[in-house]
Design an enzyme around this catalytic site. Structure first.
Site, mmCIF file in Angstrom:
data_model
loop_
_atom_site.group_PDB
_atom_site.id
_atom_site.type_symbol
_atom_site.label_atom_id
_atom_site.label_comp_id
_atom_site.label_asym_id
_atom_site.label_seq_id
_atom_site.Cartn_x
_atom_site.Cartn_y
_atom_site.Cartn_z
ATOM 1 N N ARG A 138 28.666 7.948 22.301
ATOM 2 C CA ARG A 138 27.961 7.182 21.274
ATOM 3 C C ARG A 138 27.047 6.181 21.960
ATOM 4 O O ARG A 138 27.282 5.780 23.114
ATOM 5 C CB ARG A 138 28.941 6.439 20.374
ATOM 6 C CG ARG A 138 29.881 7.314 19.557
ATOM 7 C CD ARG A 138 30.778 6.449 18.684
ATOM 8 N NE ARG A 138 31.662 7.221 17.824
ATOM 9 C CZ ARG A 138 32.920 7.532 18.127
ATOM 10 N NH1 ARG A 138 33.443 7.117 19.283
ATOM 11 N NH2 ARG A 138 33.661 8.244 17.291
ATOM 12 N N LYS B 13 35.396 3.788 18.882
ATOM 13 C CA LYS B 13 35.654 3.095 17.621
ATOM 14 C C LYS B 13 37.116 2.690 17.543
ATOM 15 O O LYS B 13 38.007 3.413 18.004
ATOM 16 C CB LYS B 13 35.290 3.995 16.439
ATOM 17 C CG LYS B 13 33.785 4.191 16.263
ATOM 18 C CD LYS B 13 33.488 4.973 15.004
ATOM 19 C CE LYS B 13 31.986 5.087 14.768
ATOM 20 N NZ LYS B 13 31.685 5.840 13.530
ATOM 21 N N HIS C 277 21.737 9.789 18.888
ATOM 22 C CA HIS C 277 22.610 10.684 18.132
ATOM 23 C C HIS C 277 22.215 12.148 18.314
ATOM 24 O O HIS C 277 23.062 13.039 18.192
ATOM 25 C CB HIS C 277 22.600 10.307 16.644
ATOM 26 C CG HIS C 277 23.749 9.434 16.259
ATOM 27 N ND1 HIS C 277 23.835 8.128 16.654
ATOM 28 C CD2 HIS C 277 24.872 9.682 15.548
ATOM 29 C CE1 HIS C 277 24.960 7.605 16.184
ATOM 30 N NE2 HIS C 277 25.608 8.538 15.511
ATOM 31 N N ARG D 215 24.114 13.292 21.303
ATOM 32 C CA ARG D 215 25.545 13.450 20.997
ATOM 33 C C ARG D 215 25.773 14.689 20.122
ATOM 34 O O ARG D 215 26.696 15.475 20.375
ATOM 35 C CB ARG D 215 26.044 12.193 20.295
ATOM 36 C CG ARG D 215 27.521 12.232 19.887
ATOM 37 C CD ARG D 215 27.972 10.839 19.466
ATOM 38 N NE ARG D 215 29.158 10.827 18.626
ATOM 39 C CZ ARG D 215 30.411 10.815 19.093
ATOM 40 N NH1 ARG D 215 30.625 10.830 20.401
ATOM 41 N NH2 ARG D 215 31.431 10.791 18.255
ATOM 42 N N HIS E 227 36.759 11.666 17.648
ATOM 43 C CA HIS E 227 36.898 11.666 16.191
ATOM 44 C C HIS E 227 38.373 11.545 15.818
ATOM 45 O O HIS E 227 39.209 12.320 16.298
ATOM 46 C CB HIS E 227 36.347 12.955 15.584
ATOM 47 C CG HIS E 227 34.856 13.020 15.597
ATOM 48 N ND1 HIS E 227 34.158 14.210 15.465
ATOM 49 C CD2 HIS E 227 33.912 12.048 15.715
ATOM 50 C CE1 HIS E 227 32.861 13.962 15.509
ATOM 51 N NE2 HIS E 227 32.686 12.670 15.651
ATOM 52 N N TYR F 249 30.138 20.478 12.815
ATOM 53 C CA TYR F 249 29.478 21.266 13.853
ATOM 54 C C TYR F 249 29.800 22.753 13.729
ATOM 55 O O TYR F 249 29.059 23.585 14.238
ATOM 56 C CB TYR F 249 29.866 20.727 15.236
ATOM 57 C CG TYR F 249 29.389 19.306 15.422
ATOM 58 C CD1 TYR F 249 28.040 19.031 15.615
ATOM 59 C CD2 TYR F 249 30.277 18.247 15.351
ATOM 60 C CE1 TYR F 249 27.593 17.727 15.740
ATOM 61 C CE2 TYR F 249 29.840 16.940 15.485
ATOM 62 C CZ TYR F 249 28.496 16.687 15.679
ATOM 63 O OH TYR F 249 28.057 15.400 15.786
#
Length: 317
Positions: A158, A182, A251, A254, A277, A286
């Site tokens: 990220r 995150k 992005h 990524r 994730h 994806y």
């Protein structure tokens, strides 16, 4: 509802409460002219539709009427988000009407917009990315930039993760990078050979830009930690100067990493871990991208799937 009806606007009995509501938003709620304009457009559109009901009055509109209106908007091509905005404006308007005793209930309370189809992220072509990352940097800043972009594409970082890297985050010998994602969750990621080579070149020139004691891996011309905004700007500039046929942004790298990894490996769980994730449903977008690619290949290749025009073109070769 014809174009002529829309141009003429709603009848005064419907328009006056809308005008009063807009004045309330502007004077008492201090909403910006832009916000008030959005409410005006949505409510005027709704008012034109209400005008054609058997009982064209705000207090007569029912939840059933509103569901029909939502269906109408959907048929006209509005997406879920746009319809949700319309419903929000109508719901807020009826709160005002109830306060002013101009309605007896709020028909929009239990109405929900249809779900929007999930927007698939854009992905760069492998050959184009190779071309852009194979470009020769012209100065120390471009050596830094190429190292950042190689690392981002190599490990699926990220933007915030890249900007937050410290010198000790990368193990060049071991080919690993430790990132803080995150929720402050840490993960250890592999780094590819080309990214390690670019990183080594950057570390050779970094000392001329970074003051003693600066721990950030990537620093600006002034020697402090490079900001996320600067990284975005430099990536966009790199794409323009090296001849990219689409706008480059973090992005995109990524997303391209995730799609290319999944296309090659088919291992959704592994890609989930690499991306950091928490929910595999986030990674599954994806698989849709990969299926689109497969479907395109199928349509172009399978003799029973090709369009008639393609078959005719093949026959004449």
């Amino acid at each position: 509802m014809s174009p002529a009806d829309e141009e003429s606007g709603p009848a005064a009995t419907l328009a006056e409460p809308v005008a009063a509501f807009l004045r309330y938003l502007a004077s008492e709620k201090r909403h910006s002219p832009r916000t008030c304009g959005s409410y005006r457009d949505d409510l005027n559109r709704f008012a034109v539709w209400v005008e054609h009901l058997p009982s064209p009055a705000w207090r007569s509109v029912t939840s059933h009427d509103l569901r029909r209106y939502v269906a109408r908007l959907s048929r006209e091509g509005l997406g879920g988000r746009s319809i949700a905005r319309h419903l929000s404006a109508i719901r807020r308007f009826y709160e005002y009407l109830l306060r002013e005793h101009l309605a007896v209930d709020n028909p929009a309370l239990d109405i929900r917009a249809p779900k929007s189809g999930r927007r698939l992220p854009k992905v760069a072509d492998v050959d184009q990315l190779n071309h852009l990352l194979d470009a020769t940097p012209d100065d120390p800043l471009e050596i830094r930039d190429l190292s950042m972009f190689e690392l981002m594409y190599s490990s699926g970082l990220r933007l915030s993760e890249l900007a937050g890297l410290d010198l000790q985050s990368v193990d060049v010998r071991g080919g690993e990078v430790r990132v803080l994602g995150k929720g402050r969750k840490e993960r250890l990621l592999p780094v590819g050979r080309r990214a390690l080579e670019a990183l080594a070149r950057w570390l050779d020139v970094r000392g001329a830009m970074a003051p003693d004691g600066e721990n950030a891996l990537y620093v600006s011309r002034r020697g402090d930690r490079l900001s996320t905004r600067s990284i975005q700007s430099r990536l966009s500039r790199w794409g323009i100067s090296k001849g990219a046929d689409q706008r480059l942004h973090p992005h995109l790298l990524r997303h391209s990493f995730a799609s290319h990894m999944l296309e090659s490996s088919g291992d959704l769980r592994a890609v989930q871990e690499l991306l950091g994730h928490a929910d595999i449903a986030t990674t599954q977008v994806y698989t849709h991208l990969d299926f689109q690619h497969l479907a395109k290949v199928y349509d172009q290749s399978h003799p029973r799937a090709r369009r008639r025009g393609n078959r005719q073109e093949t026959e004449h070769r």
